[in-house]
Structures are given as C-alpha cells and as structure tokens.
Design a protein around this motif. Structure first.
Motif, PDB file in Angstrom:
ATOM      1  N   CYS A   5       0.832  -1.202   0.000  1.00  0.00           N
ATOM      2  CA  CYS A   5       0.000   0.000   0.000  1.00  0.00           C
ATOM      3  C   CYS A   5       0.867   1.254   0.000  1.00  0.00           C
ATOM      4  N   LEU A   6       1.879   1.265   0.875  1.00  0.00           N
ATOM      5  CA  LEU A   6       2.785   2.411   0.996  1.00  0.00           C
ATOM      6  C   LEU A   6       2.016   3.727   1.157  1.00  0.00           C
ATOM      7  N   GLY A   7       1.085   3.710   2.115  1.00  0.00           N
ATOM      8  CA  GLY A   7       0.340   4.929   2.405  1.00  0.00           C
ATOM      9  C   GLY A   7      -0.410   5.453   1.203  1.00  0.00           C
ATOM     10  N   ASP A   8      -0.911   4.556   0.340  1.00  0.00           N
ATOM     11  CA  ASP A   8      -1.620   4.947  -0.877  1.00  0.00           C
ATOM     12  C   ASP A   8      -0.828   6.000  -1.648  1.00  0.00           C
ATOM     13  N   THR A   9       0.462   5.771  -1.761  1.00  0.00           N
ATOM     14  CA  THR A   9       1.454   6.576  -2.490  1.00  0.00           C
ATOM     15  C   THR A   9       2.202   7.553  -1.578  1.00  0.00           C
ATOM     16  N   GLY A  10       1.642   7.891  -0.411  1.00  0.00           N
ATOM     17  CA  GLY A  10       2.319   8.831   0.482  1.00  0.00           C
ATOM     18  C   GLY A  10       3.697   8.366   0.914  1.00  0.00           C
ATOM     19  N   ALA A  11       3.894   7.050   1.002  1.00  0.00           N
ATOM     20  CA  ALA A  11       5.195   6.484   1.374  1.00  0.00           C
ATOM     21  C   ALA A  11       5.803   5.730   0.197  1.00  0.00           C
ATOM     22  N   MET A  12       5.651   6.288  -0.994  1.00  0.00           N
ATOM     23  CA  MET A  12       6.145   5.645  -2.212  1.00  0.00           C
ATOM     24  C   MET A  12       7.656   5.426  -2.186  1.00  0.00           C
ATOM     25  N   THR A  13       8.360   6.184  -1.383  1.00  0.00           N
ATOM     26  CA  THR A  13       9.807   6.025  -1.246  1.00  0.00           C
ATOM     27  C   THR A  13      10.177   4.816  -0.399  1.00  0.00           C
TER      28      THR A  13
ATOM     29  N   TRP B 183      15.486  25.480  -3.676  1.00  0.00           N
ATOM     30  CA  TRP B 183      15.956  24.202  -4.237  1.00  0.00           C
ATOM     31  C   TRP B 183      14.774  23.385  -4.740  1.00  0.00           C
ATOM     32  N   VAL B 184      13.708  23.340  -3.954  1.00  0.00           N
ATOM     33  CA  VAL B 184      12.533  22.556  -4.322  1.00  0.00           C
ATOM     34  C   VAL B 184      11.932  23.062  -5.629  1.00  0.00           C
ATOM     35  N   GLY B 185      11.770  24.368  -5.766  1.00  0.00           N
ATOM     36  CA  GLY B 185      11.230  24.917  -7.004  1.00  0.00           C
ATOM     37  C   GLY B 185      12.085  24.564  -8.200  1.00  0.00           C
ATOM     38  N   GLU B 186      13.380  24.662  -8.054  1.00  0.00           N
ATOM     39  CA  GLU B 186      14.288  24.344  -9.157  1.00  0.00           C
ATOM     40  C   GLU B 186      14.215  22.870  -9.537  1.00  0.00           C
TER      41      GLU B 186
ATOM     42  N   LYS C   7       1.536  13.992  -2.063  1.00  0.00           N
ATOM     43  CA  LYS C   7       1.779  12.754  -1.331  1.00  0.00           C
ATOM     44  C   LYS C   7       3.239  12.347  -1.280  1.00  0.00           C
ATOM     45  N   ALA C   8       3.753  11.838  -2.402  1.00  0.00           N
ATOM     46  CA  ALA C   8       5.063  11.184  -2.372  1.00  0.00           C
ATOM     47  C   ALA C   8       6.224  12.151  -2.236  1.00  0.00           C
ATOM     48  N   ILE C   9       6.068  13.419  -2.606  1.00  0.00           N
ATOM     49  CA  ILE C   9       7.230  14.283  -2.781  1.00  0.00           C
ATOM     50  C   ILE C   9       7.934  14.651  -1.486  1.00  0.00           C
ATOM     51  N   ALA C  10       7.297  14.457  -0.332  1.00  0.00           N
ATOM     52  CA  ALA C  10       7.935  14.811   0.942  1.00  0.00           C
ATOM     53  C   ALA C  10       8.165  13.598   1.829  1.00  0.00           C
ATOM     54  N   GLY C  11       8.132  12.409   1.254  1.00  0.00           N
ATOM     55  CA  GLY C  11       8.436  11.208   2.021  1.00  0.00           C
ATOM     56  C   GLY C  11       7.465  10.925   3.142  1.00  0.00           C
ATOM     57  N   GLY C  12       6.244  11.425   3.036  1.00  0.00           N
ATOM     58  CA  GLY C  12       5.229  11.183   4.054  1.00  0.00           C
ATOM     59  C   GLY C  12       4.844  12.402   4.860  1.00  0.00           C
ATOM     60  N   ILE C  13       5.669  13.446   4.843  1.00  0.00           N
ATOM     61  CA  ILE C  13       5.291  14.708   5.482  1.00  0.00           C
ATOM     62  C   ILE C  13       4.250  15.389   4.581  1.00  0.00           C
TER      63      ILE C  13
ATOM     64  N   ARG D 241      13.025  18.409  -0.062  1.00  0.00           N
ATOM     65  CA  ARG D 241      14.406  18.425  -0.568  1.00  0.00           C
ATOM     66  C   ARG D 241      15.109  17.107  -0.273  1.00  0.00           C
ATOM     67  N   ALA D 242      14.935  16.603   0.945  1.00  0.00           N
ATOM     68  CA  ALA D 242      15.575  15.335   1.294  1.00  0.00           C
ATOM     69  C   ALA D 242      15.027  14.196   0.441  1.00  0.00           C
ATOM     70  N   THR D 243      13.735  14.228   0.158  1.00  0.00           N
ATOM     71  CA  THR D 243      13.104  13.161  -0.628  1.00  0.00           C
ATOM     72  C   THR D 243      13.553  13.205  -2.081  1.00  0.00           C
ATOM     73  N   LEU D 244      13.419  14.360  -2.721  1.00  0.00           N
ATOM     74  CA  LEU D 244      13.708  14.437  -4.152  1.00  0.00           C
ATOM     75  C   LEU D 244      15.200  14.393  -4.470  1.00  0.00           C
ATOM     76  N   SER D 245      16.035  14.695  -3.481  1.00  0.00           N
ATOM     77  CA  SER D 245      17.481  14.614  -3.721  1.00  0.00           C
ATOM     78  C   SER D 245      18.017  13.198  -3.568  1.00  0.00           C
ATOM     79  N   SER D 246      17.224  12.319  -2.923  1.00  0.00           N
ATOM     80  CA  SER D 246      17.744  10.973  -2.656  1.00  0.00           C
ATOM     81  C   SER D 246      16.783   9.860  -3.040  1.00  0.00           C
ATOM     82  N   CYS D 247      15.571  10.201  -3.480  1.00  0.00           N
ATOM     83  CA  CYS D 247      14.554   9.196  -3.800  1.00  0.00           C
ATOM     84  C   CYS D 247      13.800   9.606  -5.060  1.00  0.00           C
ATOM     85  N   LEU D 248      12.977   8.690  -5.548  1.00  0.00           N
ATOM     86  CA  LEU D 248      12.122   8.964  -6.701  1.00  0.00           C
ATOM     87  C   LEU D 248      12.938   9.459  -7.893  1.00  0.00           C
ATOM     88  N   ARG D 249      14.167   8.935  -8.012  1.00  0.00           N
ATOM     89  CA  ARG D 249      15.061   9.284  -9.114  1.00  0.00           C
ATOM     90  C   ARG D 249      15.029   8.169 -10.156  1.00  0.00           C
TER      91      ARG D 249
END
Length: 447
Positions: free
Chosen positions: A76-84, A114-117, A280-286, A330-338
């Motif tokens: 399930c991974l939080g219905d995508t919220g915990a996709m990482t 950083w997030v916007g970029e 959902k997924a972009i902040a690792g659950g936050i 920033r922590a999520t997109l710099s290290s996950c979902l790549r």
C-alpha cells in the motif's frame, strides 16, 4: 464463475482468523469508538478489510508491523504517500534537524528555492507554488483557471478522483452531471460548477468543450483512483489538441501517476500540460504538495500574486510551504524517486503483473492485471476503457475477500480496489509472496 456461497463461507473463515490474529487491535478499535467518529481518525480508514482496522506499531522500508506484532509486506505504501518506502534515514535526519530549528515561520528558506528548481527540472514547467495537500493544490489551480479564462466551469473525467475538491466529486448519469455516489453535503449543485466527460472519448470531450464555458480540464494522464485505466493510443495527444483549440487550460494531476517515473506521466509520455499538480510522495510522508505552470501562465498571474489582498484570494494556508515541509521535499527528491530508484521499482511491478497474469490464465478466469510504472492492479473483469466501466465492474464481495485473505497472510494491499505499489525497498521475494498468496485465494475460490 465464482460460487457466491463458497465465497461467503471462505470470507467468514477469514474473518475468524483475522480476529484471532489481532486481539490488541481489537481492544484499541473498541476503545477508539469512545472518542473517534466510527472509531478512526479519518472516515476512509473504515475501508480496510476485517471487522476493525489493524493498528500500526511501526513501519520501515517495505515492511509494516502492527500492535499485535504481525509483520506485513506493505504494498500500500500509504496509498502513495510512502512511495519512497517507510522511515528512510535521510528523510528522518532532515526533518529531525529542521524541527530543532523551527518548523513554521511564514517566511521562505533556501530549501524552498531548491525545491522549485528541482520540480521545474523534473516536470518541465518553470514556475511552482507549494500546498499542504494535492487537494489544496487542485483547489488553487482551479481558481487560477477560472480567473485567467473568465469561464465558470471546470471539466473532469467521469469517475475521476482529485482529493476532496468539491468540483471533482461529480459523475455522469446518462447526460446529466450528478454528485458522485458517497459525496456528503455538496455545497452547490455540481451541474453548475462542473462538466464531466468519459475518459478515452475524444468526441465527447470535443463536444463538451465546444460550448465555451469550461475554464480547464483537470485530469490524471491515466485513471488510478477507480483502478488503473490506461489511455488509448493517441488519446492524450488528442486531449491536448482539443483543449488548446477551445482555449481550455489542461491540468495534469500527477499525485498518483508519478509512479510512471521521476517526472510522472508528463515526462514519461512527453505531455504538454499548462499546469501540473503533485502531492503525497514528494515529501516522504510529510504533508506537502506542489503545483507548477507554464511561463505564460506565471506571467499572467504575477500581478494578482503581488496584490494587497492576495491573502484572501482563496489560495494559501498559514502552514503551507513551511520549513519542515520544504526540508522533507528536498531530502526526498534529492535521494529518492530518481531514475535509479524507478529502475529498481518498475521491474518489481512487472514481475507482480506477470505473476498475477499467470495465475489468472492458469485458472481460466476472465480477469485482468494492469500496470502503470511501479504500480500494478488486478481487475475481476476484462480491462475497462473508462471510469464508468471500471466503477460498474467493482465486485465488493470478491475484493473484500482477496484483501482479507492477503492481510491474514502478511500482505497489505491498498484498501481501495486491488492496488500494489513498489519501492526500491521491496524485493523479488516480496512480489513472489504476493503471487503465492493470490494463487492460494484463487485456488480456494475455484476448487
């Protein structure tokens, strides 16, 4: 092909097993009814299989452990919220460090830049804003679309889902637009606010937009929340041509279709929307979401954004864009979902699809399994081509049985339909365990 008496007997046996496995969850569920409406903090939590929800103790990677000590492969991974995957150290470290320096300030920080970029790089649209949820982001972009076009209505796909956005809780009843079944207390008649068209039907879209009263089309590139319904060849290109011809802004809601790749279906399929919503997924659950737009739209909105009364424009939220959220993004997109993360997760979804398809074929059932990136889902019917067909194919009795059978054997599916989502934390053994469990359920039903 399914003996409904046997199905009911098997389900009853699984309910007995469920209660035996979860005495502590049963205690907490009974206690929760004393203070929480329906015994849960959010209404849809009643949708989980079993007589009561399983209460969680902790989750890490691709595993979830409940208060009774039962461990699950979490598909399930939080219905995508915990996709990482759950509890990633780099995200935990980032939000812990940020919490010690203040979590909300109503001022921007370096992480926001950083997030916007990064969002611009991934999705190809240059200008971004943040929101607390994809629901909020969708509400905001609908306001922008009406403001920019001067048109009163928004268009959505029949049986779509875009969070709790009032205008999107609409379906077709013949030619009439009516509230979606289950929508509570609509604030206005959705026929006044919303046009609804079937997915994969370009002629219907063209006819409706030709009336000239629609500001925007809010859609998922592939339906996901009524089950995965994929676009037919040439459909999305046709949608773009029709919306441009009628002066209708095209909004891609990538909250779930981000499973297609690092830039969602927009990047994977080379789409050209005017606006994009992600969540959902972009902040690792936050809790966090974002929406992006073309340079042209950004330029047209620049004036209103600088207006003295922008705080009462219906776009905002005191906690939106807070430092905790931007640090988590920033922590999520710099290290996950790549690219490298999807390179690990997508083959697992392919393996899942092949395993389920093999079981279905061996049993001679007219069922189907569908895949979108690292997400897969099985249907107890042939593949539908639009939302109405998907909705009419839902078999609540069979779905409830399969979900409970899997849960009792340590596999957690998303409570809505039959979705499985894969992260780099999953393994081939996890996939094969589901295939084994699914095959067992099919054998029990068809023996």
């Amino acid at each position: 092909m399914i003996d409904r008496t046997r199905l009911a007997q098997l389900h009853a046996a699984e309910e007995t097993t469920f209660r035996e496995l979860h005495p502590r969850s049963a205690e907490l569920a009974a206690r929760a009814h004393g203070s929480l409406l329906a015994g849960v903090p959010m209404p849809w939590m009643t949708r989980w299989p079993g007589a009561f929800p399983v209460f969680v103790d902790h989750a890490e990677g691709a595993r979830l452990v409940d208060v009774d000590g039962v461990s699950y492969v979490d598909l399930c991974l939080g219905d995508t919220g915990a996709m990482t995957g759950h509890a990633l150290p780099q995200i935990t470290e980032a939000i812990t460090a940020r919490a010690g320096r203040g979590v909300t300030t109503m001022l921007p920080g370096e992480d926001a830049v950083w997030v916007g970029e990064e969002l611009a790089r991934r999705f190809g649209l240059p200008a971004w804003q943040l929101a607390m949820s994809a629901t909020d982001a969708n509400r905001f972009v609908l306001r922008f679309a009406r403001h920019l076009t001067g048109r009163p209505r928004v268009a959505v796909m029949d049986w779509c889902y875009h969070g709790t956005v009032d205008e999107s809780l609409a379906v077709l009843d013949g030619d009439r637009v009516v509230p979606r079944p289950g929508a509570l207390g609509p604030q206005v008649d959705v026929a006044v606010t919303t046009a609804v068209v079937p997915f994969n039907d370009l002629d219907a879209l063209d006819r409706r937009l030709a009336q000239g009263d629609v500001a925007c089309l809010l859609m998922e590139p592939a339906l996901t929340n009524i089950g995965i319904v994929l676009p037919e060849e040439g459909y999305l290109a046709g949608v773009r041509e029709i919306t441009r011809r009628h002066g209708v802004l095209l909004i891609n809601d990538e909250t779930h279709t981000m499973c297609a790749g690092p830039g969602g279906a927009t990047r994977a399929w080379d789409l050209e929307p005017d606006l994009i919503v992600v969540g959902k997924a972009i902040a690792g659950g936050i809790p966090a979401a974002a929406y992006g737009m073309t340079a042209e739209i950004a330029a047209r909105l620049a004036g209103p954004m600088l207006g003295h009364e922008i705080d009462v424009a219906g776009v905002g939220g005191t906690l939106t864009g807070n430092p905790l959220a931007t640090a988590a993004i920033r922590a999520t997109l710099s290290s996950c979902l790549r690219e490298e993360d999807f390179a690990g997760a997508v083959p697992l979804a392919e393996r899942f699809t092949a395993g389920v398809a093999g079981v279905i074929e061996a049993a001679g059932l007219p069922w189907h399994v569908q895949r979108l990136g690292c997400r897969a889902e099985y249907w107890f019917c042939p593949p539908p081509r639009d939302g109405a067909a998907a909705a009419s194919a839902v078999d609540e009795e069979i779905e409830a049985f399969f979900h409970l059978w899997a849960l009792n054997r340590g596999v957690l599916l998303t409570p809505f339909h039959n979705m499985a989502l894969f992260s780099p934390a999953h393994t081939e053994a996890d996939v094969d365990r589901h295939t084994e469990v699914f095959a067992g359920a099919v054998e029990a039903l068809t023996a």
